[in-house]
Design a protein around this motif. Structure first.
Motif, short mmCIF file in Angstrom:
data_model
loop_
_atom_site.label_atom_id
_atom_site.label_comp_id
_atom_site.label_asym_id
_atom_site.label_seq_id
_atom_site.Cartn_x
_atom_site.Cartn_y
_atom_site.Cartn_z
N ASN A 478 -4.55 -3.02 85.83
CA ASN A 478 -5.56 -2.72 84.81
C ASN A 478 -5.13 -1.46 84.07
N GLU A 479 -4.76 -1.61 82.80
CA GLU A 479 -4.32 -0.48 82.00
C GLU A 479 -5.30 -0.17 80.87
N SER A 480 -6.56 -0.54 81.04
CA SER A 480 -7.54 -0.32 79.98
C SER A 480 -7.68 1.17 79.68
N SER A 481 -7.87 1.47 78.43
CA SER A 481 -7.98 2.87 77.99
C SER A 481 -9.17 3.56 78.64
N GLY A 482 -8.90 4.70 79.30
CA GLY A 482 -9.98 5.45 79.95
C GLY A 482 -10.66 4.67 81.05
N ASN A 483 -9.98 3.66 81.59
CA ASN A 483 -10.56 2.80 82.63
C ASN A 483 -11.89 2.20 82.17
N CYS A 484 -11.94 1.79 80.89
CA CYS A 484 -13.19 1.26 80.35
C CYS A 484 -13.56 -0.09 80.93
N VAL A 485 -12.58 -0.83 81.45
CA VAL A 485 -12.85 -2.14 82.04
C VAL A 485 -12.85 -2.01 83.56
N ASN A 486 -13.94 -2.40 84.18
CA ASN A 486 -14.02 -2.44 85.63
C ASN A 486 -13.17 -3.61 86.13
N THR A 487 -12.21 -3.35 87.01
CA THR A 487 -11.28 -4.38 87.44
C THR A 487 -11.99 -5.57 88.05
N ASN A 488 -13.01 -5.34 88.84
CA ASN A 488 -13.72 -6.44 89.50
C ASN A 488 -14.67 -7.16 88.55
N LEU A 489 -15.33 -6.41 87.68
CA LEU A 489 -16.23 -7.03 86.70
C LEU A 489 -15.41 -7.77 85.63
N GLN A 490 -14.26 -7.21 85.28
CA GLN A 490 -13.32 -7.77 84.31
C GLN A 490 -13.78 -7.60 82.87
N ILE A 491 -12.91 -8.00 81.96
CA ILE A 491 -13.11 -7.71 80.54
C ILE A 491 -14.37 -8.37 80.01
N ARG A 492 -15.07 -7.64 79.13
CA ARG A 492 -16.35 -8.11 78.59
C ARG A 492 -16.29 -8.55 77.13
N ARG A 493 -15.40 -7.98 76.34
CA ARG A 493 -15.31 -8.32 74.91
C ARG A 493 -13.96 -7.84 74.38
N LEU A 494 -13.71 -8.15 73.10
CA LEU A 494 -12.53 -7.67 72.40
C LEU A 494 -12.93 -6.58 71.42
N PRO A 495 -12.11 -5.54 71.27
CA PRO A 495 -12.40 -4.52 70.26
C PRO A 495 -12.15 -5.04 68.85
N TYR A 496 -12.85 -4.44 67.88
CA TYR A 496 -12.71 -4.85 66.49
C TYR A 496 -11.29 -4.56 65.99
N PRO A 497 -10.86 -5.29 64.94
CA PRO A 497 -9.50 -5.08 64.42
C PRO A 497 -9.28 -3.66 63.93
N ARG A 498 -8.07 -3.20 64.09
CA ARG A 498 -7.71 -1.87 63.57
C ARG A 498 -7.89 -1.83 62.06
N SER A 499 -7.63 -2.97 61.40
CA SER A 499 -7.74 -3.01 59.94
C SER A 499 -9.16 -2.71 59.47
N GLU A 500 -10.16 -3.03 60.29
CA GLU A 500 -11.53 -2.71 59.91
C GLU A 500 -11.74 -1.20 59.79
N TYR A 501 -11.13 -0.47 60.68
CA TYR A 501 -11.24 0.99 60.63
C TYR A 501 -10.39 1.57 59.50
N ASP A 502 -9.30 0.90 59.17
CA ASP A 502 -8.42 1.39 58.11
C ASP A 502 -9.03 1.19 56.73
N THR A 503 -9.77 0.11 56.53
CA THR A 503 -10.25 -0.24 55.19
C THR A 503 -11.77 -0.28 55.05
N ASN A 504 -12.49 -0.21 56.15
CA ASN A 504 -13.93 -0.48 56.11
C ASN A 504 -14.66 0.36 57.15
N ARG A 505 -14.22 1.60 57.30
CA ARG A 505 -14.66 2.42 58.43
C ARG A 505 -16.17 2.61 58.48
#
Length: 529
Positions: A478-505
């Motif tokens: 598990n290499e999630s940033s800041g240990n944001c994903v609990n290994t046993n609970l597992q991933i909950r969602r996907l983060p928004y595209p980087r392009s959204e922050y670049d053009t539509n912050r």
């Protein structure tokens, strides 16, 4: 979201015009104020190159098929991988399994960007062309839109939706509001299509690569989709879920009922020559059976295993754990062909939904809400779902399978790295046991639904997040940033595209506030509360 630069689809239109050079083509679309029970001469000319090509583009991108690398990112590396349908020997590809996406920071946002570019933009073009909400063409287009965008909101949470096509800068909407709009759109679509379907009419028949324009089949698909979405709300909005299930039960033409009703993108004209993305990815040696599915199929001695996968070089059916460490060398997992790969050909169709899913939806609904009067109890629909799945896969032995009270999921064995081996995650058997408690019955229903859904991993991932079932092996690393994903609970969602922050912050940051948590892979979506 700034979505006012419309994609014109010049390439597809050129193809369409060449392919249909002998057909008349008109660019003048008027509102159709017609008797809903009759087909006019204008209706008969609806299958033209311009509107048909936009419709075809939407179909091909409910689950994207034309760029195998995009399919790999959107399907195999997300939902399929997160529920253990597939694993990968490639450490770069497997970064998604480690929750780091170190291979490419744009990967987690690809489903989002592709859906808006290749589905929502052509939807807007069709909406403007048709310009009549009572037009049966528009009803089918609405169903396609919901079929696509529920996958997007289920993966990300709040999305721009309600004002799309109305405002240039589209604000994000809460997932609850998006879901409520889905139900409205499906309800309206079915009402519009009802009489046309009863009369046996067809729309977009030259362009429809799912049902060849058969409106009755589209209504069945819409009703089943409504049922699927209603069950997603079981934990967070049970009252609304029950209302929508009851409405779907009363809707005309019913649900998908048999193998012939399957919603799948077929290899038929005008896309008869498209290559199965699975088949191409197989050739890259980037995909193998997942360890979780390995545990269930081997433990239950499930005959569907031989339909789903090819045996390894030693004759065994063996999977790979998700989230293998980045130090893994791909060649060590591929050189001796010790792992099973998908049993596909270049013309394997891309499946959206099967009739067996209906039975499992009814089984869960009957378990949760016996007052719904579904026509049977949880056990009845559970066993019906297994039998339908066996029929869909062309295998026999469903009755013996359902009566087995001994077989349990198997331990997982990694012949390359023994430390990746693991004990089974559950002792669940196949045979229904009426004396079991609610959770055990729910696990049994969702586990068999999981096996039957294969390879529709996005939906299986939704079930896993909202119910906790099936039991899925946690990632190895598990290499999630800041240990944001609990290994046993597992991933909950996907983060928004980087392009959204670049053009539509400003707009995306307002959307993140609707999440009730940071924009990372550990934050839950609304129905997962």
């Amino acid at each position: 979201m700034k979505l006012y630069k419309i994609i014109r689809l010049k390439g597809i239109l050129c193809f369409a015009i060449v392919a249909f050079g002998s057909m008349s083509c008109t660019n003048n679309f008027q509102e159709y104020n017609t008797n809903p029970d009759e087909v006019t001469d204008e209706m008969a000319n609806w299958d033209n190159a311009k509107s048909g090509s936009f419709f075809l583009q939407m179909q091909q991108n409910v689950i994207p098929i034309h760029e195998p690398s995009d399919y790999q990112v959107i399907e195999v590396m997300t939902g399929d991988g997160y529920v253990g349908y597939f694993g990968s020997p490639d450490p770069n590809i497997n970064s998604a399994g480690r929750y780091s996406w170190s291979g490419n920071s744009n990967w987690p946002g690809l489903m989002f960007t592709r859906a808006y570019k290749d589905v929502m933009n052509p939807w807007r073009e069709l909406k403007n062309m048709i310009n009549n909400e009572n037009d049966p063409r528009y009803a089918i287009v609405q169903i396609l839109k919901v079929a696509t965008m529920h996958r997007v909101t289920d993966s990300y949470g709040p999305i721009p939706y309600l004002k799309f096509g109305i405002e240039k800068e589209v604000a994000y909407d809460t997932q609850k509001d998006v879901y409520y709009r889905f139900f409205e759109e499906l309800d309206e679509a079915v009402k519009v299509l009802d009489n046309h379907a009863t009369n046996g009419e067809k729309i977009f028949s030259d362009w429809d690569c799912v049902y060849r324009g058969d409106l009755k089949s589209w209504v069945k698909f819409a009703n089943t989709l409504r049922f699927r979405l209603a069950m997603h709300l079981s934990n967070v909005d049970a009252g609304k879920a029950k209302v929508e299930i009851q409405a779907a039960l009363k809707a005309p033409h019913g649900f998908l009922t048999g193998k012939s009703d399957m919603a799948q993108l077929q290899h038929v004209y005008p896309i008869a020559t498209y290559s199965s993305p699975w088949y191409i990815i197989n050739g890259w040696k980037d995909i193998a059976m997942g360890a979780t599915l390995d545990s269930y199929l081997n433990g239950y001695e499930d005959p569907r295993m031989t339909v789903y996968f090819l045996p390894a070089s030693d004759g065994k059916y063996r999977g790979i754990r998700a989230g293998l460490p980045k130090e893994v060398v791909k060649d060590t997992y591929t050189k001796d062909e010790l792992f099973s790969v998908p049993n596909v050909t270049n013309t394997t169709n891309v499946v959206w939904m099967r009739a067996s899913e209906v039975s499992f939806l009814k089984a869960e609904a009957a378990l949760r809400w016996p007052d719904l009067n579904l026509g049977g109890n949880a056990q009845f629909f559970y066993e019906e779902g297994v039998r339908k799945s066996f029929e869909e896969q062309g295998v026999s032995g469903a009755d013996d399978y359902l009566s087995n009270e001994e077989l349990k999921p198997a331990a997982y064995e990694d012949p390359v790295t023994s430390t990746n081996s693991a004990d089974p995650m559950t002792t669940l058997t196949v045979a229904w046991k009426e004396g079991d408690g609610f959770q055990r019955k729910l696990e049994r229903i969702i586990t068999q639904k999981y096996i039957a859904l294969y390879p529709v991993g996005q939906e299986a991932w939704t079930d896993f997040r909202r119910t906790g079932y099936p039991k899925v092996f946690p990632v190895v690393s598990n290499e999630s940033s800041g240990n944001c994903v609990n290994t046993n609970l597992q991933i909950r969602r996907l983060p928004y595209p980087r392009s959204e922050y670049d053009t539509n912050r400003v707009i995306v940051e307002a959307g993140v506030k609707l999440l009730d948590g940071p924009d990372n892979a550990g934050t839950r979506v609304w129905w997962n509360e």
